[in-house]
Design an enzyme around this catalytic site. Structure first.
Site, PDB file in Angstrom:
ATOM      1  N   ARG A  72     145.746  10.181  41.793  1.00 43.03           N
ATOM      2  CA  ARG A  72     145.726  10.561  43.204  1.00 43.03           C
ATOM      3  C   ARG A  72     144.288  10.619  43.689  1.00 43.03           C
ATOM      4  O   ARG A  72     143.340  10.576  42.904  1.00 43.03           O
ATOM      5  CB  ARG A  72     146.371  11.946  43.383  1.00 43.03           C
ATOM      6  CG  ARG A  72     145.730  12.987  42.493  1.00 43.03           C
ATOM      7  CD  ARG A  72     145.891  14.401  42.962  1.00 43.03           C
ATOM      8  NE  ARG A  72     145.357  15.326  41.974  1.00 43.03           N
ATOM      9  CZ  ARG A  72     144.057  15.573  41.811  1.00 43.03           C
ATOM     10  NH1 ARG A  72     143.166  14.962  42.568  1.00 43.03           N
ATOM     11  NH2 ARG A  72     143.647  16.427  40.892  1.00 43.03           N
ATOM     12  N   GLY A  74     141.000  12.604  45.265  1.00 38.35           N
ATOM     13  CA  GLY A  74     140.444  13.936  45.057  1.00 38.35           C
ATOM     14  C   GLY A  74     139.744  14.117  43.731  1.00 38.35           C
ATOM     15  O   GLY A  74     139.463  13.170  43.008  1.00 38.35           O
ATOM     16  N   THR A  77     141.658  19.603  39.748  1.00 36.24           N
ATOM     17  CA  THR A  77     142.442  20.745  40.174  1.00 36.24           C
ATOM     18  C   THR A  77     143.189  21.310  38.968  1.00 36.24           C
ATOM     19  O   THR A  77     143.261  20.676  37.915  1.00 36.24           O
ATOM     20  CB  THR A  77     143.418  20.384  41.313  1.00 36.24           C
ATOM     21  OG1 THR A  77     143.920  21.581  41.906  1.00 36.24           O
ATOM     22  CG2 THR A  77     144.575  19.543  40.804  1.00 36.24           C
ATOM     23  N   HIS A  79     146.807  23.144  37.504  1.00 34.84           N
ATOM     24  CA  HIS A  79     148.216  23.452  37.677  1.00 34.84           C
ATOM     25  C   HIS A  79     148.649  24.372  36.550  1.00 34.84           C
ATOM     26  O   HIS A  79     148.155  24.252  35.410  1.00 34.84           O
ATOM     27  CB  HIS A  79     149.080  22.188  37.636  1.00 34.84           C
ATOM     28  CG  HIS A  79     148.836  21.252  38.776  1.00 34.84           C
ATOM     29  ND1 HIS A  79     148.827  21.664  40.087  1.00 34.84           N
ATOM     30  CD2 HIS A  79     148.608  19.914  38.795  1.00 34.84           C
ATOM     31  CE1 HIS A  79     148.604  20.621  40.865  1.00 34.84           C
ATOM     32  NE2 HIS A  79     148.461  19.546  40.099  1.00 34.84           N
ATOM     33  N   ILE A 144     146.202  19.665  48.548  1.00 36.82           N
ATOM     34  CA  ILE A 144     146.973  18.482  48.873  1.00 36.82           C
ATOM     35  C   ILE A 144     146.312  17.299  48.168  1.00 36.82           C
ATOM     36  O   ILE A 144     145.109  17.101  48.286  1.00 36.82           O
ATOM     37  CB  ILE A 144     146.992  18.194  50.395  1.00 36.82           C
ATOM     38  CG1 ILE A 144     147.436  19.412  51.192  1.00 36.82           C
ATOM     39  CG2 ILE A 144     147.843  16.970  50.698  1.00 36.82           C
ATOM     40  CD1 ILE A 144     148.892  19.743  51.080  1.00 36.82           C
ATOM     41  N   GLY A 145     147.086  16.531  47.433  1.00 39.72           N
ATOM     42  CA  GLY A 145     146.548  15.337  46.790  1.00 39.72           C
ATOM     43  C   GLY A 145     147.599  14.253  46.779  1.00 39.72           C
ATOM     44  O   GLY A 145     148.702  14.470  46.278  1.00 39.72           O
ATOM     45  N   PHE A 157     151.526  18.442  46.957  1.00 41.91           N
ATOM     46  CA  PHE A 157     150.808  19.681  47.222  1.00 41.91           C
ATOM     47  C   PHE A 157     150.989  20.660  46.073  1.00 41.91           C
ATOM     48  O   PHE A 157     151.870  20.501  45.214  1.00 41.91           O
ATOM     49  CB  PHE A 157     151.302  20.332  48.528  1.00 41.91           C
ATOM     50  CG  PHE A 157     152.740  20.792  48.482  1.00 41.91           C
ATOM     51  CD1 PHE A 157     153.082  22.035  47.949  1.00 41.91           C
ATOM     52  CD2 PHE A 157     153.759  19.988  48.977  1.00 41.91           C
ATOM     53  CE1 PHE A 157     154.401  22.460  47.899  1.00 41.91           C
ATOM     54  CE2 PHE A 157     155.082  20.406  48.935  1.00 41.91           C
ATOM     55  CZ  PHE A 157     155.403  21.642  48.387  1.00 41.91           C
ATOM     56  N   ALA A 158     150.151  21.686  46.060  1.00 45.14           N
ATOM     57  CA  ALA A 158     150.288  22.809  45.134  1.00 45.14           C
ATOM     58  C   ALA A 158     149.935  24.077  45.889  1.00 45.14           C
ATOM     59  O   ALA A 158     148.909  24.119  46.589  1.00 45.14           O
ATOM     60  CB  ALA A 158     149.370  22.643  43.926  1.00 45.14           C
ATOM     61  N   CYS A 174     138.361  21.172  43.222  1.00 48.01           N
ATOM     62  CA  CYS A 174     138.174  20.213  44.312  1.00 48.01           C
ATOM     63  C   CYS A 174     136.705  20.057  44.708  1.00 48.01           C
ATOM     64  O   CYS A 174     136.398  19.645  45.828  1.00 48.01           O
ATOM     65  CB  CYS A 174     139.023  20.599  45.515  1.00 48.01           C
ATOM     66  SG  CYS A 174     140.776  20.701  45.132  1.00 48.01           S
TER      67      CYS A 174
END
Length: 219
Positions: A72, A74, A77, A79, A144-145, A157-158, A174
């Protein structure tokens, strides 16, 4: 012909990231071929970091969890459990062929869902992500990625519901070192994943409406 309403899928437990990538790729191919409907997929991952196409290795500070290339837009990030991840497989060829409109709509959808939970979230000029106010400062509550290939979207999104925020310390989220990361629970919002899911479902039709504004990225 107008597109139908996407399938809505919620997966319990922790989905390994490679499995999620494989499922997204397969579904995207099926949507492109006209063999499957679009998909909104809500899930959680085990603790991990993902690297977008603009990831800077210097921003991976302490890789205490597995690191996966995401494909993606970006940078890095995180998770993990307590974070709601939403992956969307959407056919933009039937929804306006406007990637900027899609990303803007995705941001607005998350912001609207958070508003239903009592959180004032917003976009910040020049800063990627979904932001809110925490005390006297601004903090990031969501990311958002997206990836768009042949007008089919992947990723999404997350939103931080109740993750272990210390896990973000292994990266510069990010690429923004000067702003903290927050969550619904850190803001005193006693919501769980199901509560957020309900808010997302309620605001989803309005998001679909925004995709009519026809004419890869971590935001």
């Amino acid at each position: 012909m107008s597109p139908s309403t996407p399938e809505w899928l919620v997966t319990a437990g922790l989905t390994p990231y490679p499995d999620a990538l494989s499922i997204m790729e397969q579904r995207a191919a099926a949507v492109l071929a006209g063999e499957a409907q679009e998909l909104v997929w809500l899930l959680e991952h085990p603790p991990l970091y993902t690297a977008g196409t603009s990831a800077d290795p210097s921003e991976l500070i302490t890789p205490r969890f597995p690191v996966f290339p995401a494909g993606r837009g970006g940078r890095y990030t995180y998770h993990g459990p307590g974070q709601r991840v939403g992956y969307l497989i959407m056919d933009l060829a039937r929804r306006g062929r406007d990637v900027r409109c899609y990303v803007h709509g995705l941001e607005g959808w998350v912001i609207a869902a958070l508003a239903r939970l009592g959180v004032e979230a917003f976009r910040a000029e020049g800063r990627v992500g979904i932001w809110t106010r925490m005390g006297g400062s601004e903090a990031k509550i969501g990311a958002i990625g997206v990836r768009v290939r042949r007008w089919i979207t992947m990723h999404g999104f997350a939103v931080n519901v109740a993750p272990d925020l210390s896990h973000f310390g292994g990266i510069i989220p990010c690429g923004l070192p000067d702003y903290p990361v927050t969550s619904l629970h850190s803001l005193g919002i006693a919501a769980d994943l199901a509560t957020l899911d309900a808010a997302l479902a309620f605001t989803f039709p309005a998001f679909l409406e925004t995709l009519s504004c026809a004419g890869e990225n971590e935001t």
